[in-house]
Motif scaffolding. Structure first.
Motif, PDB file in Angstrom:
ATOM      1  N   ASP A 159       0.805  -1.223   0.000  1.00 29.88           N
ATOM      2  CA  ASP A 159       0.000   0.000   0.000  1.00 29.88           C
ATOM      3  C   ASP A 159       0.837   1.271   0.000  1.00 29.88           C
ATOM      4  N   LYS A 160       2.132   1.175   0.310  1.00 32.14           N
ATOM      5  CA  LYS A 160       3.002   2.349   0.290  1.00 32.14           C
ATOM      6  C   LYS A 160       3.766   2.505  -1.027  1.00 32.14           C
ATOM      7  N   TYR A 161       3.431   1.672  -2.019  1.00 33.84           N
ATOM      8  CA  TYR A 161       4.140   1.727  -3.294  1.00 33.84           C
ATOM      9  C   TYR A 161       3.166   1.691  -4.468  1.00 33.84           C
ATOM     10  N   MET A 162       2.072   2.427  -4.359  1.00 30.96           N
ATOM     11  CA  MET A 162       1.006   2.372  -5.356  1.00 30.96           C
ATOM     12  C   MET A 162       1.175   3.383  -6.484  1.00 30.96           C
ATOM     13  N   GLY A 163       2.177   4.212  -6.417  1.00 29.47           N
ATOM     14  CA  GLY A 163       2.432   5.142  -7.511  1.00 29.47           C
ATOM     15  C   GLY A 163       2.232   6.598  -7.130  1.00 29.47           C
ATOM     16  N   THR A 164       2.973   7.459  -7.787  1.00 31.15           N
ATOM     17  CA  THR A 164       2.972   8.887  -7.478  1.00 31.15           C
ATOM     18  C   THR A 164       1.577   9.502  -7.537  1.00 31.15           C
ATOM     19  N   ASP A 165       0.763   9.075  -8.487  1.00 34.08           N
ATOM     20  CA  ASP A 165      -0.544   9.691  -8.701  1.00 34.08           C
ATOM     21  C   ASP A 165      -1.692   8.917  -8.049  1.00 34.08           C
ATOM     22  N   TYR A 166      -1.384   7.997  -7.153  1.00 33.53           N
ATOM     23  CA  TYR A 166      -2.442   7.231  -6.501  1.00 33.53           C
ATOM     24  C   TYR A 166      -3.363   8.194  -5.742  1.00 33.53           C
ATOM     25  N   PRO A 167      -4.668   8.197  -6.043  1.00 33.45           N
ATOM     26  CA  PRO A 167      -5.583   9.204  -5.483  1.00 33.45           C
ATOM     27  C   PRO A 167      -5.594   9.274  -3.956  1.00 33.45           C
ATOM     28  N   LEU A 168      -5.485   8.134  -3.282  1.00 31.53           N
ATOM     29  CA  LEU A 168      -5.554   8.156  -1.819  1.00 31.53           C
ATOM     30  C   LEU A 168      -4.360   8.861  -1.194  1.00 31.53           C
ATOM     31  N   TYR A 169      -3.213   8.828  -1.853  1.00 33.53           N
ATOM     32  CA  TYR A 169      -2.058   9.547  -1.329  1.00 33.53           C
ATOM     33  C   TYR A 169      -2.327  11.057  -1.317  1.00 33.53           C
ATOM     34  N   LYS A 170      -2.958  11.526  -2.373  1.00 34.63           N
ATOM     35  CA  LYS A 170      -3.290  12.947  -2.432  1.00 34.63           C
ATOM     36  C   LYS A 170      -4.366  13.294  -1.404  1.00 34.63           C
ATOM     37  N   ARG A 171      -5.335  12.405  -1.253  1.00 30.13           N
ATOM     38  CA  ARG A 171      -6.404  12.659  -0.288  1.00 30.13           C
ATOM     39  C   ARG A 171      -5.865  12.795   1.126  1.00 30.13           C
ATOM     40  N   TYR A 172      -4.846  11.986   1.445  1.00 33.57           N
ATOM     41  CA  TYR A 172      -4.290  12.026   2.795  1.00 33.57           C
ATOM     42  C   TYR A 172      -3.050  12.918   2.889  1.00 33.57           C
ATOM     43  N   ASN A 173      -2.933  13.826   1.927  1.00 37.96           N
ATOM     44  CA  ASN A 173      -1.970  14.931   1.998  1.00 37.96           C
ATOM     45  C   ASN A 173      -0.503  14.510   2.047  1.00 37.96           C
ATOM     46  N   TYR A 174      -0.186  13.420   1.358  1.00 43.28           N
ATOM     47  CA  TYR A 174       1.229  13.129   1.165  1.00 43.28           C
ATOM     48  C   TYR A 174       1.799  14.174   0.216  1.00 43.28           C
ATOM     49  N   THR A 175       2.977  14.687   0.521  1.00 42.14           N
ATOM     50  CA  THR A 175       3.575  15.716  -0.321  1.00 42.14           C
ATOM     51  C   THR A 175       4.055  15.119  -1.643  1.00 42.14           C
ATOM     52  N   GLN A 176       4.321  16.023  -2.586  1.00 43.38           N
ATOM     53  CA  GLN A 176       4.839  15.578  -3.876  1.00 43.38           C
ATOM     54  C   GLN A 176       6.150  14.813  -3.703  1.00 43.38           C
ATOM     55  N   GLN A 177       7.012  15.302  -2.820  1.00 46.85           N
ATOM     56  CA  GLN A 177       8.289  14.620  -2.582  1.00 46.85           C
ATOM     57  C   GLN A 177       8.065  13.230  -2.005  1.00 46.85           C
ATOM     58  N   GLN A 178       7.142  13.109  -1.056  1.00 50.78           N
ATOM     59  CA  GLN A 178       6.835  11.807  -0.482  1.00 50.78           C
ATOM     60  C   GLN A 178       6.286  10.864  -1.548  1.00 50.78           C
ATOM     61  N   ARG A 179       5.382  11.371  -2.367  1.00 48.16           N
ATOM     62  CA  ARG A 179       4.746  10.521  -3.382  1.00 48.16           C
ATOM     63  C   ARG A 179       5.727  10.066  -4.450  1.00 48.16           C
ATOM     64  N   GLN A 180       6.769  10.867  -4.684  1.00 45.27           N
ATOM     65  CA  GLN A 180       7.782  10.452  -5.647  1.00 45.27           C
ATOM     66  C   GLN A 180       8.491   9.180  -5.193  1.00 45.27           C
ATOM     67  N   GLN A 181       8.490   8.941  -3.894  1.00 39.63           N
ATOM     68  CA  GLN A 181       9.160   7.756  -3.348  1.00 39.63           C
ATOM     69  C   GLN A 181       8.204   6.584  -3.164  1.00 39.63           C
ATOM     70  N   MET A 182       6.925   6.780  -3.439  1.00 37.85           N
ATOM     71  CA  MET A 182       5.920   5.749  -3.145  1.00 37.85           C
ATOM     72  C   MET A 182       5.503   5.018  -4.423  1.00 37.85           C
ATOM     73  N   THR A 183       6.497   4.503  -5.143  1.00 41.73           N
ATOM     74  CA  THR A 183       6.270   3.761  -6.378  1.00 41.73           C
ATOM     75  C   THR A 183       6.980   2.420  -6.291  1.00 41.73           C
ATOM     76  N   ARG A 184       6.632   1.521  -7.194  1.00 38.03           N
ATOM     77  CA  ARG A 184       7.219   0.182  -7.133  1.00 38.03           C
ATOM     78  C   ARG A 184       8.721   0.211  -7.358  1.00 38.03           C
TER      79      ARG A 184
END
Length: 260
Positions: A159-184
């Protein structure tokens, strides 16, 4: 620990250890290393309540199930007669059900991860022949963990590697920098880094000066970069570790175990 992981870009490994997504229609996985799909048993139980699935989790993955329930989710003791009902009820939340479903689709095939782990752990064994390689398994958490290291095992929270644009990451306010690291692409570097930190912990880490802690992390990150043949981890302390190795021509095993 994720605060140490900054601005990591993933391209390719060396020609013999290349990060490669599976081609369309590609099914066969020829790697010796296999991520154990604990997440599929977990998904079966948490979406259907299938009792045979939770039985398999408890009999085939007792330590992993205990770690998930007691240490990660903190739902209580696995010996509690009602713990399985608590476990099931916890994941009936609509957001968690969405995560389970989405992770099943996103990680239907993990051949690329298997190949990458096979390559990097082979290189690690070349450096440290006596090393016992861990079992690596996939699981689904609740967006609060990425990797967990146990007794000779490494657990990946898909669940922590679903991709930069995964909608739930944005909903829960993960930053762009954080989301860049949350990919496979980050799965294998994170697995390796946390595994090495578990193998070579810093003695009395919490009581050490901050610079000593940063240097220890820099060493581990440098070794990860070396084994992956790519500068994934970029900090001044990684650069300092690189200069030390070049000046002293030290072996990986000695470098990891030497006092800071």
């Amino acid at each position: 620990m994720r605060t140490f992981f900054v601005a990591i870009m993933v391209a390719f490994l060396c020609s013999s250890c290349r990060f490669k997504l599976p081609l369309p229609g590609e099914q066969e996985d020829n790697s010796a290393f296999q991520v154990e799909r604990y997440d599929r048993l977990q998904s079966m139980y948490l979406t259907t309540g299938d009792f045979t699935a939770i039985q398999q989790m408890e009999t085939e993955y007792p330590l992993e199930t205990r770690t998930l329930i007691e240490k990660v989710l903190k739902l209580g003791n696995v010996e509690d007669p009602n713990i399985n009902k608590k476990f099931l009820a916890y994941y009936q939340d609509s957001t968690l059900q969405t995560i389970i479903s989405d992770a099943e689709v996103e990680f239907a095939n993990m051949d690329d991860i298997n190949n990458q782990l096979d390559c990097v752990f082979s290189r690690l064994r070349d450096e440290i022949p006596s090393l016992e390689l861990p079992r690596v398994y996939a699981q689904i958490g609740s967006l609060d963990q990425s990797i967990v290291v146990g007794d000779e095992s490494v657990g990946i929270f898909l669940d922590k590697y679903m991709g930069t644009d995964y909608p739930l990451y944005k909903r829960y306010n993960y930053t762009q920098q954080q989301r860049q690291q949350m990919t496979r692409e980050y799965i294998v570097p994170d697995c390796l880094c946390f595994y090495l930190l578990g193998l070579y912990p810093m003695k009395d880490f919490d009581s050490q000066p901050q610079r000593a802690r940063d240097l220890h992390m820099g060493r581990v990150m440098w070794v990860c970069n070396y084994l992956l043949d790519k500068k994934f981890f970029k900090t001044p302390f990684v650069d300092e570790a690189d200069r030390y190795v070049r000046q002293n021509n030290v072996a990986v095993k000695d470098f990891l175990s030497a006092p800071v």
